[in-house]
Write an enzyme that holds these catalytic residues in place. Structure first.
Site, PDB file in Angstrom:
ATOM      1  N   GLY A  36     -19.356  46.881  17.638  1.00 46.36           N
ATOM      2  CA  GLY A  36     -19.826  45.507  17.722  1.00 46.36           C
ATOM      3  C   GLY A  36     -18.923  44.646  18.571  1.00 46.36           C
ATOM      4  N   GLY A  72     -16.798  41.158  19.267  1.00 51.15           N
ATOM      5  CA  GLY A  72     -15.882  40.456  18.377  1.00 51.15           C
ATOM      6  C   GLY A  72     -14.531  41.117  18.248  1.00 51.15           C
ATOM      7  CG  HIS A  73     -14.061  44.614  17.100  1.00 52.42           C
ATOM      8  ND1 HIS A  73     -13.674  43.957  15.954  1.00 52.42           N
ATOM      9  CD2 HIS A  73     -15.181  45.318  16.773  1.00 52.42           C
ATOM     10  CE1 HIS A  73     -14.504  44.264  14.971  1.00 52.42           C
ATOM     11  NE2 HIS A  73     -15.437  45.075  15.443  1.00 52.42           N
ATOM     12  CE  LYS A 110     -14.652  50.001  15.897  1.00 52.18           C
ATOM     13  NZ  LYS A 110     -15.625  50.245  17.005  1.00 52.18           N
ATOM     14  CG  ASP A 152     -19.433  51.623  14.742  1.00 48.16           C
ATOM     15  OD1 ASP A 152     -20.365  50.823  14.926  1.00 48.16           O
ATOM     16  OD2 ASP A 152     -18.241  51.339  14.936  1.00 48.16           O
ATOM     17  CG  HIS A 159     -16.344  44.989  11.170  1.00 45.55           C
ATOM     18  ND1 HIS A 159     -15.863  46.261  10.999  1.00 45.55           N
ATOM     19  CD2 HIS A 159     -17.030  44.987  12.336  1.00 45.55           C
ATOM     20  CE1 HIS A 159     -16.252  47.016  12.016  1.00 45.55           C
ATOM     21  NE2 HIS A 159     -16.943  46.265  12.841  1.00 45.55           N
TER      22      HIS A 159
END
Length: 331
Positions: free
Chosen positions: A53, A55-56, A104, A109, A217
């Site tokens: 996703g 945001g990382h 991950k 995922d 997250h």
């Protein structure tokens, strides 16, 4: 909530476009803008593909380039990329030697990458390495066990260097699986994550508190504790990591202090200093260091400590040249 964005719905797409425009010497969009790929593939090299996703950032897109990933698939914020994104990356990145998917260990995922493998396996040779370096989920028994967090960068860098040397698919998988068992990470946060779509933080802590054992997250940790001095916080992280991995005398290691998005460099280096002192006391030889904001949780004010126990061959692979938006190392 205040963010530099137009709408929550368009934030990821607009950010990705900006990233590709800013780093065109390393990356371009893949077919249909479903993924980000390195500008120039190397024919006959095993393709390394990862994703997750948004945001990382800079993970994973910031690690696409020579010496690391060939492609990265990006989902919505904290949401896995879809199987069709992953299949498109496999189709375009495989130049004949097969694909290694670095995943991950999160349920979404794992599920979507497995679906993509089922869709593409009849046309491509595909292997996987599941990264599971976060000690917290392993201790609490949640989901599939240990989550993949900042240690993912170490796996991608070392396997990426081995792939550039022309090692075959099966050997790259063996390297990744062996390495994953010798990496541990633990995080701590002073604030939660502000998620644009829901316009609230994932958790909140008082000014005299901290959240120990957080995920990337925005997950809360295993305990809410009284805020301590930095040395005491880092010692707790390092003690917990050391208790979870077999450290023999004269072990060689990479020590990685990672910012989770809202922690300034001065605090990260202070934390590294404390972690390095701890490792010296335990007779761990810190052969290599990495300090910075690489695997984030949007704007979380926090950090993680990663210890990777490395062989001489793995240290040499870590030292190999890399040219990506987020990591550079010249020959």
């Amino acid at each position: 909530m205040k963010k530099f964005m137009n709408t929550a719905e368009t934030m990821v797409a607009e950010s990705l476009e900006g990233f590709v425009r800013a780093h065109g010497e390393f990356v371009v969009f893949g077919a249909g803008r479903k993924f980000v790929r390195r500008r120039h593939f190397t024919p006959g090299k095993v393709a390394l593909i990862s994703g997750g996703g948004a945001g990382h950032e800079p993970m994973h897109i910031g690690f696409v380039g020579k010496g690391m990933l060939d492609a990265a698939c990006v989902g919505h914020i904290f949401t896995s990329p879809t199987p069709d994104q992953i299949v498109s990356a496999i189709e375009e990145a495989d130049t004949g030697a097969g694909c290694l998917l670095i995943i991950k260990n999160y349920d979404g995922d794992i599920m979507n990458f497995e679906m993509a493998i089922e869709m593409a396996a009849h046309r491509h040779r595909i292997e996987t390495v599941i990264v599971s370096d976060d000690i917290e989920a392993g201790r609490t028994g949640e989901g599939r066990g240990r989550r993949g967090v900042a240690g993912t960068l170490v796996v991608e860098k070392i396997i990426g260097a081995a792939a550039e040397r022309g090692l075959p698919l099966e050997e790259l998988k063996r390297i990744g699986d062996r390495l994953n068992g010798r990496i541990r990470t633990m995080g701590v946060a002073l604030s939660g994550v502000t998620i644009p779509q829901i316009q609230r933080t994932t958790f909140s802590v008082n000014t005299d508190e901290m959240e120990m054992g957080v995920g990337i997250h925005g997950e809360p940790g295993h305990s809410r504790q009284r805020l301590l001095a930095a040395d005491a916080i880092i010692r707790h992280l390092c003690e917990t990591i050391s208790a979870d991995i077999s450290i023999l005398p004269d072990t060689k290691a990479l020590l990685f202090v990672n910012g989770l998005g809202g922690t300034p460099p001065a605090e990260l280096y202070l934390a590294y200093n404390a972690a390095h002192r701890f490792m010296e006391e335990r007779l761990v030889h810190v052969e290599r260091a990495l300090v910075g904001t690489y695997v984030t949780s949007l704007d979380m004010q926090g950090l993680s400590v990663t210890l990777a126990l490395l062989t001489d061959d793995e240290i040499a692979l870590w030292d190999s040249p890399v040219a990506t938006a987020a990591l550079h190392l010249s020959p």
